[in-house]
Design an enzyme around this catalytic site. Sequence first.
Site: not given
Lengths: 623, 687
Positions: A338, A543
């Site tokens: 993390v 995209y």
Amino acid sequence: MSGFSDNIMRLSGRMLSQYPAQRDWDGKLTMAPHPGIIPTFSIVTLSDNVPEQEIMKWNGWGYSDSKFLYNKKGQAEFTGKRYRLSGMIIPGLREWMESTFSANLQHKTPAAPILNSSAVQPPTLNEAFLKELKSTGIPFSHDAEDRVFRSHGHCLHEIFALREGKIGRVPDLVVWPNCHNDVVKIVELACKHNVCLIPYGGGTSVSSALECPPEETRSIVSLDTSQMNRILWIDEKNLTAHVEAGIVGQDLERLLNESGYCTGHEPDSMEFSSLGGWVATRASGMKKNIYGNIEDLVVHIKMVTPRGVIEKSCQGPRMSTGPDVHHFIMGSEGTLGVVTEVTMKIRPMPEYQKYGSVVFPNFEMGVACLREVARQRCAPASIRLMDNEQFKFGHALKPQVSSIFTSFLDGLKKFYITKFKGFDPNRLCVATLLFEGDREKVLQHEKQVYDIAAKFGGLAAGEDNGQRGYMLTFVIAYLRDLGMDYYVIGESFETSMPWDRVLDICRNVKARIVRECKDKGVQFPPLSTCRVTQTYDAGACVYFYFAFNYRGLSDPVHVYEQVEHAAREEILANGGSLSHHHGVGKLRKEWMRESISSVGMGMLKSVKDYVDPNNIFGNRNLL
Amino acid sequence: MILLHLLYTLRSLNDDEEFTDILEERRRNTDLGYALRTFNPQPYKGAPSCSTSDLNKAVLESQYLRYIAKEIALETGSSVEKVRQEARGILEEMSHNLQLGFIRLMAYTFNKVFKRLFRSIYVNMEGLNMLQQAIQESPVILMPNHRSYVDFLIVSFVLFTYDIPIPVIAAGIPLASMKVVGEILRRSGAFFIRRAIGSDKLYWAVLSEYVRTIVRTGCAPLEFYVEGFRSRTLKSVVPKLGMMDMVLEPYFKGEVFDITLVPISISYDRVVEESLLALELLGVPKPKESTTGLFKASRVLQEDYGCMHVNFGRPLSVRQLCEGKINRSEYNLIPRDLPQRPSTEIQDCVNWLAHLIVRTQEEGALISPWSLMACLLLQAPITTLTEEGLQWHGLTEKTLWLRKLVLDFRGRLNWPDSDVMSSTVALHHSIVHHKAGRVYLVQDGNPASQDPLSPEEKVMRTAAAVLMLVSYRNQALHVFVRPGILATAIHITKSTQKDELFSFFCFLRDVFSSEFIFIPGRASQDFDEACSLLQKCGAVYISQQEVTVLETGLEVLSFLQKLLQPFLESYQLIFRYLCENGAHVFTEKQFLPAVRNLATKLILSGDLHTFEVLSSDTQKNVLSALRRLEAVTKLRASQQNEYKVNKAAVRRTGDILCKIICDIPVKIKLLFCVRLENFDLFLPCCL
């Protein structure tokens, strides 16, 4: 996938400042910061200030109060007060939806309104872990809603299942560490009791990265970083800020702005995505031309792993100390540990911002222009080129104009471009621009870019068109929810490629989507559109949006997935990358080996084996 | 499977479709009005229209050509500018200059000519409709077969008539050097390619970039002959891969989404240059293409050539065909402007596609009654044909029998409704004549000459007539080849074991793969097809392991076996020649006449019964078969096409062909499965 542009927010008078966070001047948190991801009963210390209602949708994108709908008159409308478009009528949207998808207001597919908690599997709890966790005082919850909320990202199949009230494997427990040390404790306990940890930031993943592996038999704990959202310090001498990784993009920017700074990192999802998530997926921001992508912005990273904490010993701007260990962390997608704290570059807030747009007679000319801009290294903060379909899409989102004069002016503009200049309305495309800096330089820069555009037949088409173009990026995800109310499903995906392949990939992938839809029995022609969204020295990022009307299909999500799979195959066959910034997750894992070679896989695997031999960070992304 | 399905759909499509006579309307209206009709085709939607000069400029300024020019300059020590100048010259010689005005002129002229030459020109409208659609979707490659000079512009003529964009056409350079006509062809869309390019790097570069640019931009449909040239024998020719490579590369490199291939089958009742072809095959040189020659040839206008069929096949998507066969990502790591040798995977795929196209052309061709008669006439002893005459009644009956067989074999017939036999023979009066219930072979007399012909000259004279018959037989051959080879295998091996027959079938398929079109890698499908066809017509019974010949099937089997007999005999003879007479190293120039002399001798002595070995086409095919089997190698260093022969290997191949050593079936099987290069391993233990 989708997103939001901070600029629009700024222009819209800071609608978002209404939401209930209160902070000290330096951003120290005094109450629940992030709407929607609100811990319930178990957080005793904070619960007093937390509003009871959910602020975020549980089965769609964004804020509960903001959504598209068709009002009683059958006109499209965007609800709420948060955005510039909020409360406005969008007259062109209905016709666009009907003509693009052959969608029909009579054919509705509403979502299940509330989460049925009985559909959620009871949690598999590791009692020993839970007992020790309690003793640390770190808040946690095994409430069904909390768990379901953190069980997914925003892939089509994930949202589609939620709307149908179908819940698969979800985390068994959610924990809310408040600081780095809390994370250290949680990871230690997880290792000790062999519990699977899945880090959770903003929940905007579109790579199935947050999905719980169904084969996981251990207790799964979602580690929600949302409470680690402070700016710990700002270093004005070196222009860096040390920030906890759970902070959400818009909060980070707003807090820095209050001190006159910004990071300039604005991924489309920045309303909801977190700093830790950016690091873990190698995020890219809209204004990377000025500020750089996440890997350019990060100076120092602290990450908690099962082996301990990894960080560098200094904040030097560049080092030659073997391979950069930051690059094991960036893009690790929660498989190694993390991220808890990050030192980031900051910049003084720009003095001046200006949108712009250029209309090109066709996409080919547009791409040639972008290439030239990149060659001359004079790209503005953002430069994007939408194809014809997307231009029309953007046009359909034009809000109702108030004066006759404006609509007259619009008519005149259209006449000028299509009749006088001879642009074919079915071929022309538009580039949207965003300039940033001090006023004089912006104007100078603007001229340079418009001069280049003119060489490729481009006509300046005004600030308004540019601004609307960026608006499309942040409302697109809300629009998907509207589509899903009327049998239309879709999603976006991205890639990057060398300049010489941009046109070929755009053409081939769009054509492949159309052909695959036809082959798979989709009854109506799909929307298959793209934009060049980032430029680099050696290539570009493209995209794609892809959506279709699924009436008549028995398993629309499966068809969707098959088509997206085929589109990705097409991208790879044509020399595009597996991902530019969305990451791999579990959705694109199957292509990893061919993307980075077997040796490359082995290298990543051996790092994983060393850092996390017991697969505590068991989300099974990437490898 | 996909392929079979494809061939099937193609077939079923063609079976129900109607052909329209495009000359009919022409005969009713004025030629001028037709030539001046409005022409407004729907072009490829992805392409901005591009002029000839745009095209040429794009080619000359391409990165690819720049790169090659630099490379050549470096290698030869000349300046880049000079190389580029040279490239410009090559392009000038090559490039088309398509102009609508000349298409109109061409259409006007053709109208006049075609109306005289042909009774009808039949075109399938459904194929044209599909083509019209396909042209708007992606770049289209028109791939006709080439049987006659007449068909050079026929496709353009048809497309002009039906408002479809006019193609640019790859042509041999000799056409360009014809005065006026060359220029007219150029302006009608022809571009010209040199015959022997060899290792001329710059020429290859200009040509390939030119072709790729046409495909990439989709500015016009591209037409080329995948067989490489006009078939002198009217038999399909093993496809050439050079153009095919160039045409497909834009797809492999992702520069276009897809490419559509349209096989076109052109069939003639009677070919205009039939006698020229036969003479050419016998070694009489072909007249050089010249404008004056063209005018001299105008006497052909007096003759009747029956009908012509132009059958537009179903458009084939390269993307679909290549799916799962290739991995296009091999082009991802090198700039696509640089030359890159394709992987064997891609080369195999191109070869496979090229064969598939030729097979599809064959499937689409129409077989005339005359072709069937030719099959039968050639099975009669030569003296019957030249002296006693063949019984007319028997011939017509047998032709009808053969018609049924062709239908069983799913062949496509062009069978007029009335008076088939006698009108057919009348149309081919240059080859046979029908007198008093008998049919005779027409041999070109030599009335001007007083001298009696020498025996050798007589053989040649008969051969010329026979080879004409052979060409017409060849038009039907593709229907019979697969069952024919199985029949031959049954005849030679005398075996009933399926696996043994399959081995021998594969061996024959290998030996004859320069002679007939076999799609690579489809041996077992070919075998299955042969089995099922023979079973269907009642010739054999097929069980799990055995192929049993039925009493009722003897006629079919014997017909098929005799049909292929000339090929077997020719191959055996040439193998024998190579083993016994020839030297170890020879040139093609020595080889052809030597074989011809030997064959003539043997024909005269009555030891050889086929004239087909006299055909240079057969002779060359044997050479290329042996080269593929590596029994003959071409010497690279040699300037004059020298070949080196491995006599032992040739002998072994020949021995198997006449089944000298095949009493050891198991080993034979072994041998055939592993192809011929492994002979040496096998033979010692067998002999």
